[in-house]
Design a protein around this motif. Structure first.
Motif, PDB file in Angstrom:
ATOM      1  N   SER A 198       0.838  -1.208   0.000  1.00 45.43           N
ATOM      2  CA  SER A 198       0.000   0.000   0.000  1.00 45.43           C
ATOM      3  C   SER A 198       0.867   1.250   0.000  1.00 45.43           C
ATOM      4  N   LEU A 199       1.942   1.213   0.773  1.00 49.15           N
ATOM      5  CA  LEU A 199       2.865   2.356   0.831  1.00 49.15           C
ATOM      6  C   LEU A 199       3.433   2.663  -0.550  1.00 49.15           C
ATOM      7  N   ALA A 200       3.810   1.625  -1.296  1.00 49.04           N
ATOM      8  CA  ALA A 200       4.418   1.823  -2.616  1.00 49.04           C
ATOM      9  C   ALA A 200       3.473   2.569  -3.550  1.00 49.04           C
ATOM     10  N   ILE A 201       2.186   2.241  -3.494  1.00 48.25           N
ATOM     11  CA  ILE A 201       1.206   2.909  -4.355  1.00 48.25           C
ATOM     12  C   ILE A 201       1.048   4.373  -3.958  1.00 48.25           C
ATOM     13  N   LEU A 202       0.941   4.632  -2.666  1.00 51.18           N
ATOM     14  CA  LEU A 202       0.779   6.005  -2.199  1.00 51.18           C
ATOM     15  C   LEU A 202       2.002   6.857  -2.510  1.00 51.18           C
ATOM     16  N   LEU A 203       3.188   6.263  -2.396  1.00 53.78           N
ATOM     17  CA  LEU A 203       4.421   6.995  -2.708  1.00 53.78           C
ATOM     18  C   LEU A 203       4.505   7.335  -4.191  1.00 53.78           C
ATOM     19  N   GLU A 204       3.998   6.444  -5.040  1.00 52.19           N
ATOM     20  CA  GLU A 204       4.043   6.698  -6.476  1.00 52.19           C
ATOM     21  C   GLU A 204       3.143   7.865  -6.871  1.00 52.19           C
ATOM     22  N   LEU A 205       2.170   8.163  -6.028  1.00 46.68           N
ATOM     23  CA  LEU A 205       1.262   9.272  -6.296  1.00 46.68           C
ATOM     24  C   LEU A 205       1.676  10.560  -5.601  1.00 46.68           C
ATOM     25  N   LEU A 206       2.358  10.446  -4.465  1.00 49.03           N
ATOM     26  CA  LEU A 206       2.625  11.613  -3.626  1.00 49.03           C
ATOM     27  C   LEU A 206       3.477  12.674  -4.312  1.00 49.03           C
ATOM     28  N   ALA A 207       4.665  12.315  -4.763  1.00 47.23           N
ATOM     29  CA  ALA A 207       5.570  13.304  -5.352  1.00 47.23           C
ATOM     30  C   ALA A 207       5.029  13.925  -6.635  1.00 47.23           C
ATOM     31  N   PRO A 208       4.482  13.132  -7.589  1.00 45.94           N
ATOM     32  CA  PRO A 208       3.912  13.759  -8.780  1.00 45.94           C
ATOM     33  C   PRO A 208       2.790  14.737  -8.455  1.00 45.94           C
ATOM     34  N   SER A 209       1.980  14.405  -7.445  1.00 43.38           N
ATOM     35  CA  SER A 209       0.866  15.279  -7.075  1.00 43.38           C
ATOM     36  C   SER A 209       1.345  16.537  -6.370  1.00 43.38           C
ATOM     37  N   ALA A 210       2.425  16.411  -5.595  1.00 39.36           N
ATOM     38  CA  ALA A 210       2.902  17.541  -4.791  1.00 39.36           C
ATOM     39  C   ALA A 210       3.764  18.510  -5.585  1.00 39.36           C
ATOM     40  N   THR A 211       4.777  17.968  -6.278  1.00 34.87           N
ATOM     41  CA  THR A 211       5.763  18.837  -6.936  1.00 34.87           C
ATOM     42  C   THR A 211       5.951  18.526  -8.415  1.00 34.87           C
TER      43      THR A 211
END
Length: 447
Positions: A244-257
């Motif tokens: 689950s962490l891997a999926i959330l991490l794949e979305l976090l940076a593109p969405s943030a910066t």
């Protein structure tokens, strides 16, 4: 209401501020390569993330118990704070017992929410922000204006003037020079301070992993060098497992910066010799939000700031106009629910309801629908003036009867012609919005 309006008008009149917000937010959106080049994969990731967050939040008490047990099994001490005051006191006690008078801090919106820096200053403990953006606004005596980019409202010129005034650095807008100066200035603080304070992007319950995401390396220095590490974790930050962490991490940076992946990613799982780690689980209104079925989905938020970057209102009025820690669409919802001070009920109306925030959210929170729902609830609680109620009844009757509507329309055209001027003011609206003059012929009369 007057304070909110005053802040909005102040921001709208500042051309430099408008430019800073526009450039920064549009740049982050434009850099999201995954969303632009692989839309099907992006939507698949969003759907997976939605299911992960839904499952986690619905079973939050179970995951929190597992997280505490996992942390304690690894000799990481846990604390529970029902509100901001309890969280601050836990931190103070840990520092006081060890005689610590200075701490380094990683960027954390939760500690901003807790007003931890102001509290520590009052009790004689110096808190040094180490994130570049946080360092800049701390020296400027301001609050963050964005969830992931706290100094988004500052231009290179603003920072150059600030460093010249505060530190005597010769004026320069060279970003490399400014960054290097801040890095050198903070280096000694990392080496000499006995305690580091951080937040947490995620906490994996499966194996007690504290996850920290950053771009500058300051968080890793803040929590690894000092012998004491205090991590403040919102109770909604738990994640079931590493998949689950891997999926959330794949979305976090593109969405943030707009990055494919952040510059640094740290997972803290073990306590090293001669080191202490304390995790403070913070409620501060989250349990009440969890029990609110209408708005529980807000706890899905991973604090990426994507809704801010896509919001036309935020881009114009700026982060400080929202009045609390969380600006933009997510802040317009969280602030009335978690802080609930007079005037907060107006924040959901700072939206065009265009849906850009919902479309941008990586965990698919239906933000514009929730904003509309909160508006409805706010209006339902307010007493209706008799004249307003009578007007609504008259409007309803007019719209339901075609002949009556036609007669009223013709009468209105006659009356409107008697009002002088090119444009017609709209009652109860701002001065910038007007009715156009009625056409010479009504549409139904055209042959």
């Amino acid at each position: 209401m007057s304070q909110l309006k005053a802040k909005i008008h102040e921001t709208l009149k500042n051309e430099s501020l408008q430019k800073n917000y526009y450039q920064a937010t549009h740049s982050a959106v434009a850099k999201n390569r995954i969303r632009a080049q692989e839309p099907e994969r992006w939507e698949s990731l969003r759907q997976d993330a939605y299911q992960i967050r839904k499952k986690t939040i619905e079973n939050l008490p179970i995951f929190l118990e597992k997280a505490e047990a996992s942390l304690n099994a690894r000799n990481i001490e846990t604390h529970w704070a029902i509100n901001a005051e309890e969280a601050r006191q836990i931190c103070y006690k840990l520092l006081q017992e060890r005689g610590i008078r200075q701490v380094v801090k990683a960027k954390s919106m939760l500690t901003e929410e807790l007003e931890l820096n102001d509290f520590l200053e009052k009790v004689g403990i110096r808190a040094l922000e180490t994130d570049l953006g946080e360092f800049i606004i701390q020296e400027a005596g301001e609050k963050p204006s964005h969830i992931t980019a706290p100094a988004i409202h500052k231009s290179a010129s603003d920072i150059a003037h600030l460093f010249e005034e505060k530190f005597g650095l010769p004026y320069t807008e060279d970003e490399r020079v400014l960054t290097e100066f801040a890095r050198q200035k903070l280096r000694d603080d990392f080496l000499q301070t006995e305690a580091g304070i951080s937040g947490a992007n995620f906490l994996v319950t499966e194996d007690a992993a504290l996850c920290l995401v950053e771009n500058e390396g300051n968080i890793r220095l803040s929590v690894s060098i000092p012998p004491l590490h205090i991590a403040f974790v919102g109770i909604e930050k738990v994640v079931p497992d590493y998949a689950s962490l891997a999926i959330l991490l794949e979305l976090l940076a593109p969405s943030a910066t707009g990055q494919d992946f952040p510059g640094y990613f740290s997972m803290i799982r073990n306590v090293e010799p001669n080191k202490e780690i304390h995790v403070v689980f913070v409620d501060n209104g989250r349990s009440d939000l969890w029990q609110n079925q209408d708005f529980r989905e807000l706890l899905h938020c991973i604090r990426c700031g994507a809704c801010l970057n896509s919001c036309p209102v935020y881009q114009h009025v700026g982060g400080h106009s929202y009045g609390w820690t969380y600006p933009g669409p997510i802040g317009a919802l969280l602030t009335p629910l978690m802080r609930n001070k007079p005037g907060d009920e107006l924040l959901p109306f700072m939206s065009t309801l265009c849906g850009a925030c919902t479309n941008a959210c990586p965990v698919k929170i239906p933000l514009h629908h929730l904003l509309l729902k909160m508006r409805h609830q706010t209006k339902s609680r307010q007493a209706k003036p008799p004249l307003f109620s009578a007007g609504i009844k008259a409007f309803t009757k007019t719209m339901l009867h075609p002949r009556f509507y036609s007669a009223v329309s013709r009468m209105a055209r006659i009356l409107l012609k008697l009002i002088p001027g090119e444009n017609l003011p709209i009652p109860c609206m701002n001065k910038l919005r007007h009715f156009a003059r009625p056409a010479k012929k009504m549409y139904r009369d055209l042959k």
